[in-house]
Design a protein around this motif. Structure first.
Motif, PDB file in Angstrom:
ATOM      1  N   GLY A  67     -12.625  16.326 -17.200  1.00 32.67           N
ATOM      2  CA  GLY A  67     -11.256  15.378 -16.727  1.00 32.67           C
ATOM      3  C   GLY A  67     -12.036  15.619 -14.807  1.00 32.67           C
ATOM      4  N   GLU A  68     -13.426  15.761 -14.379  1.00 34.12           N
ATOM      5  CA  GLU A  68     -13.215  15.954 -13.536  1.00 34.12           C
ATOM      6  C   GLU A  68     -13.909  14.376 -12.285  1.00 34.12           C
ATOM      7  OE1 GLU A  68     -17.340  15.164 -16.048  1.00 34.12           O
ATOM      8  OE2 GLU A  68     -15.445  16.280 -16.101  1.00 34.12           O
ATOM      9  N   THR A  69     -13.747  13.446 -13.136  1.00 30.80           N
ATOM     10  CA  THR A  69     -14.072  11.529 -12.819  1.00 30.80           C
ATOM     11  C   THR A  69     -11.831  11.343 -12.372  1.00 30.80           C
ATOM     12  OG1 THR A  69     -15.531  11.207 -13.645  1.00 30.80           O
ATOM     13  CG2 THR A  69     -14.393   9.393 -13.387  1.00 30.80           C
ATOM     14  N   GLU A  70     -11.207  11.653 -13.038  1.00 32.01           N
ATOM     15  CA  GLU A  70      -9.807  11.854 -13.410  1.00 32.01           C
ATOM     16  C   GLU A  70      -9.742  12.451 -12.191  1.00 32.01           C
ATOM     17  OE1 GLU A  70      -5.823  10.590 -16.017  1.00 32.01           O
ATOM     18  OE2 GLU A  70      -8.129  11.951 -16.983  1.00 32.01           O
ATOM     19  N   LEU A  71      -9.819  13.516 -11.685  1.00 37.20           N
ATOM     20  CA  LEU A  71      -9.467  14.034 -10.966  1.00 37.20           C
ATOM     21  C   LEU A  71      -9.400  14.220  -9.304  1.00 37.20           C
ATOM     22  CD1 LEU A  71      -8.177  17.270 -10.185  1.00 37.20           C
ATOM     23  CD2 LEU A  71     -10.654  17.864  -9.790  1.00 37.20           C
ATOM     24  N   VAL A  72     -10.714  12.841  -9.171  1.00 36.54           N
ATOM     25  CA  VAL A  72     -11.466  12.848  -8.107  1.00 36.54           C
ATOM     26  C   VAL A  72     -11.216  10.711  -7.659  1.00 36.54           C
ATOM     27  CG1 VAL A  72     -12.926  14.249  -7.051  1.00 36.54           C
ATOM     28  CG2 VAL A  72     -13.460  12.595  -8.578  1.00 36.54           C
ATOM     29  N   SER A  73     -10.457  10.071  -9.228  1.00 30.43           N
ATOM     30  CA  SER A  73     -10.315   9.401  -9.067  1.00 30.43           C
ATOM     31  C   SER A  73      -9.765   8.587  -7.776  1.00 30.43           C
ATOM     32  CB  SER A  73      -9.893   8.442 -10.484  1.00 30.43           C
ATOM     33  OG  SER A  73      -9.092   8.721 -10.857  1.00 30.43           O
ATOM     34  N   SER A  74      -8.193   9.008  -7.398  1.00 32.31           N
ATOM     35  CA  SER A  74      -7.789   8.390  -6.663  1.00 32.31           C
ATOM     36  C   SER A  74      -8.153   8.905  -5.043  1.00 32.31           C
ATOM     37  CB  SER A  74      -6.372   9.284  -6.815  1.00 32.31           C
ATOM     38  OG  SER A  74      -5.506   8.976  -6.114  1.00 32.31           O
ATOM     39  N   ALA A  75      -8.673   9.286  -4.581  1.00 30.26           N
ATOM     40  CA  ALA A  75      -9.304   9.876  -3.551  1.00 30.26           C
ATOM     41  C   ALA A  75     -10.510   8.832  -3.841  1.00 30.26           C
ATOM     42  CB  ALA A  75     -10.288  11.016  -2.835  1.00 30.26           C
ATOM     43  N   LEU A  76     -11.334   8.059  -4.587  1.00 26.27           N
ATOM     44  CA  LEU A  76     -12.187   7.826  -4.329  1.00 26.27           C
ATOM     45  C   LEU A  76     -12.058   6.175  -4.250  1.00 26.27           C
ATOM     46  CD1 LEU A  76     -14.781   8.684  -7.272  1.00 26.27           C
ATOM     47  CD2 LEU A  76     -14.877   9.447  -4.993  1.00 26.27           C
ATOM     48  N   ALA A  77     -11.190   5.740  -4.931  1.00 28.61           N
ATOM     49  CA  ALA A  77     -10.316   4.312  -4.840  1.00 28.61           C
ATOM     50  C   ALA A  77      -9.790   4.660  -3.463  1.00 28.61           C
ATOM     51  CB  ALA A  77      -9.011   4.043  -5.708  1.00 28.61           C
ATOM     52  N   SER A  78      -9.916   5.357  -2.517  1.00 33.61           N
ATOM     53  CA  SER A  78      -9.094   5.181  -0.928  1.00 33.61           C
ATOM     54  C   SER A  78     -10.267   5.224  -0.325  1.00 33.61           C
ATOM     55  CB  SER A  78      -7.701   6.253  -0.898  1.00 33.61           C
ATOM     56  OG  SER A  78      -6.994   6.301  -1.332  1.00 33.61           O
ATOM     57  N   LEU A  79     -11.022   6.236  -0.386  1.00 29.37           N
ATOM     58  CA  LEU A  79     -12.751   6.281   0.294  1.00 29.37           C
ATOM     59  C   LEU A  79     -13.154   5.020   0.184  1.00 29.37           C
ATOM     60  CD1 LEU A  79     -13.374   9.581  -0.026  1.00 29.37           C
ATOM     61  CD2 LEU A  79     -12.629   8.455   2.200  1.00 29.37           C
ATOM     62  N   SER A  80     -12.663   3.853  -1.257  1.00 30.30           N
ATOM     63  CA  SER A  80     -13.659   3.047  -0.946  1.00 30.30           C
ATOM     64  C   SER A  80     -13.606   1.502  -0.628  1.00 30.30           C
ATOM     65  CB  SER A  80     -14.219   2.537  -2.919  1.00 30.30           C
ATOM     66  OG  SER A  80     -12.670   2.035  -3.045  1.00 30.30           O
ATOM     67  N   GLN A  81     -12.234   1.973   0.465  1.00 33.91           N
ATOM     68  CA  GLN A  81     -11.907   0.451   0.811  1.00 33.91           C
ATOM     69  C   GLN A  81     -12.105   0.467   2.259  1.00 33.91           C
ATOM     70  OE1 GLN A  81      -9.525  -1.135  -0.652  1.00 33.91           O
ATOM     71  NE2 GLN A  81      -9.735   0.930  -2.743  1.00 33.91           N
ATOM     72  N   ILE A 105     -11.088   1.531  -7.678  1.00 30.44           N
ATOM     73  CA  ILE A 105     -12.474   1.909  -6.837  1.00 30.44           C
ATOM     74  C   ILE A 105     -13.107   0.786  -6.770  1.00 30.44           C
ATOM     75  CG2 ILE A 105     -15.014   2.682  -6.700  1.00 30.44           C
ATOM     76  CD1 ILE A 105     -13.696   5.325  -8.428  1.00 30.44           C
ATOM     77  N   GLN A 106     -13.567  -0.055  -5.582  1.00 30.56           N
ATOM     78  CA  GLN A 106     -14.281  -0.883  -5.135  1.00 30.56           C
ATOM     79  C   GLN A 106     -15.670  -0.776  -5.328  1.00 30.56           C
ATOM     80  OE1 GLN A 106     -12.762  -3.379  -3.454  1.00 30.56           O
ATOM     81  NE2 GLN A 106     -10.357  -2.764  -3.778  1.00 30.56           N
ATOM     82  N   LEU A 107     -15.548  -1.497  -6.487  1.00 28.59           N
ATOM     83  CA  LEU A 107     -17.452  -1.708  -7.041  1.00 28.59           C
ATOM     84  C   LEU A 107     -18.345  -2.381  -5.693  1.00 28.59           C
ATOM     85  CD1 LEU A 107     -16.600  -2.786  -9.933  1.00 28.59           C
ATOM     86  CD2 LEU A 107     -16.928  -0.190  -9.292  1.00 28.59           C
ATOM     87  N   GLU A 108     -17.961  -3.399  -4.440  1.00 26.66           N
ATOM     88  CA  GLU A 108     -18.122  -3.937  -3.894  1.00 26.66           C
ATOM     89  C   GLU A 108     -19.734  -2.827  -2.699  1.00 26.66           C
ATOM     90  OE1 GLU A 108     -15.739  -4.753  -4.538  1.00 26.66           O
ATOM     91  OE2 GLU A 108     -15.900  -6.519  -5.129  1.00 26.66           O
ATOM     92  N   ASN A 109     -18.300  -1.497  -2.523  1.00 22.92           N
ATOM     93  CA  ASN A 109     -19.227  -0.564  -1.767  1.00 22.92           C
ATOM     94  C   ASN A 109     -19.919   0.411  -2.509  1.00 22.92           C
ATOM     95  OD1 ASN A 109     -18.165  -2.264  -0.495  1.00 22.92           O
ATOM     96  ND2 ASN A 109     -16.551  -0.865   0.310  1.00 22.92           N
ATOM     97  N   THR A 110     -20.602   0.380  -3.560  1.00 24.18           N
ATOM     98  CA  THR A 110     -20.408   1.829  -4.663  1.00 24.18           C
ATOM     99  C   THR A 110     -22.171   1.318  -4.908  1.00 24.18           C
ATOM    100  OG1 THR A 110     -18.393   1.362  -5.864  1.00 24.18           O
ATOM    101  CG2 THR A 110     -20.305   2.909  -6.724  1.00 24.18           C
ATOM    102  N   LEU A 111     -22.836   2.366  -5.022  1.00 22.54           N
ATOM    103  CA  LEU A 111     -24.481   2.817  -5.023  1.00 22.54           C
ATOM    104  C   LEU A 111     -24.205   4.036  -5.699  1.00 22.54           C
ATOM    105  CD1 LEU A 111     -26.136   2.318  -1.759  1.00 22.54           C
ATOM    106  CD2 LEU A 111     -25.974   0.387  -3.286  1.00 22.54           C
ATOM    107  N   ILE A 112     -25.762   3.675  -7.120  1.00 24.38           N
ATOM    108  CA  ILE A 112     -26.115   4.580  -7.654  1.00 24.38           C
ATOM    109  C   ILE A 112     -27.047   5.214  -7.445  1.00 24.38           C
ATOM    110  CG2 ILE A 112     -26.061   5.568  -9.609  1.00 24.38           C
ATOM    111  CD1 ILE A 112     -24.341   3.623 -11.496  1.00 24.38           C
ATOM    112  N   ILE A 113     -28.222   6.412  -7.252  1.00 30.98           N
ATOM    113  CA  ILE A 113     -29.037   7.247  -7.094  1.00 30.98           C
ATOM    114  C   ILE A 113     -29.432   7.312  -7.847  1.00 30.98           C
ATOM    115  CG2 ILE A 113     -30.126   8.414  -5.480  1.00 30.98           C
ATOM    116  CD1 ILE A 113     -28.290   7.192  -3.262  1.00 30.98           C
TER     117      ILE A 113
END
Length: 256
Positions: A67-81, A105-113
């Motif tokens: 549930g860790e992803t679901e826990l922070v998904s709303s915050a990630l969505a806001s910050l991705s704006q 979540i805005q994918l345009e601003n997303t990176l994976i390392i």
């Protein structure tokens, strides 16, 4: 001793030092800038009503996918704006773009390392946090030391970035300088979480948070997918610009 007492009292007034009695006396703390989790019950249990925007938040999990992803998904969505990067460092599974987009979540601003060595991974997290070009950096290191976590905290403050440090629950008994520590329980009908440590307040009992309609596990896939990765010498220094970046999203669906 009498001469040293005024100096000690002066030191104890520093905002970074908290004494349990302060909360009981109702001492007023200067609120931090926070981002809501999307769960009212959890936000009420956090000292400033959400996750700190320039600090380390440690999330301790019994296993990945609890549930860790679901826990922070709303915050990630806001910050991705924001026009800053949202960075994933060594996620245990490959994030799945359609599910993340459905969560806002805005994918345009997303990176994976991806990094093979833990020290390189922590170095990448520190550089991203301190750069000022990232709104949030979340990573899954194996076993960071207190000194390494402290460096992440200083970098988060410097770059005004949220650091989400995902760690196994087995490390909960280890000391950590992270200002906020959350523990997740086994995923059931609700997300089970409790505040282990937070700034200026006691922790919380176990909270049972309602799950979102979207299954959090849909946000990941273990299948091979075309994804964009960057090496540690390609840490972003400037935020993304232009919609064309979405054509090279690091969260592409499988088979593309």
């Amino acid at each position: 001793m009498s001469a040293a007492k005024p100096q000690l009292n002066h030191i104890l007034q520093h905002p970074a030092i908290w004494r349990a009695a302060d909360g009981m006396r109702g001492k007023q703390w200067q609120p931090l800038e926070t981002i809501a989790t999307g769960f009212h019950t959890l936000d009420q249990a956090l000292p400033d009503g959400g996750l700190p925007c320039d600090s380390v938040a440690e999330i301790l999990c019994p296993h990945w996918g609890c549930g860790e992803t679901e826990l922070v998904s709303s915050a990630l969505a806001s910050l991705s704006q924001q026009s800053r990067w949202l960075v994933w460092v060594n996620p245990p599974w490959l994030p799945y773009a359609p599910a993340l987009r459905q969560q806002g979540i805005q994918l345009e601003n997303t990176l994976i390392i991806h990094s093979k060595q833990d020290k390189d991974m922590l170095w990448a997290m520190e550089q991203c946090l301190a750069s000022g070009a990232c709104s949030v950096v979340q990573g899954w290191p194996h076993n960071p030391t207190p000194q390494q976590i402290r460096r992440l905290q200083l970098a988060a403050q410097k770059g005004h970035s949220l650091c989400l440090l995902m760690r196994p629950q087995a490390h909960m008994q280890q000391p950590s300088p992270a200002p906020l520590r959350l523990e997740l329980g086994a995923l059931q009908h609700n997300i089970q979480v409790r505040v282990v440590k937070c700034r200026g307040h006691w922790g919380s009992p176990w909270l049972h948070l309602p799950r979102h309609d979207l299954d959090h596990r849909a946000a990941f896939t273990v299948r091979t997918a075309a994804n964009k990765t960057i090496s540690q010498d390609q840490i972003p220094q400037t935020p993304p610009s232009g919609a064309g970046y979405s054509q090279h999203s690091p969260l592409s669906p499988p088979g593309t």
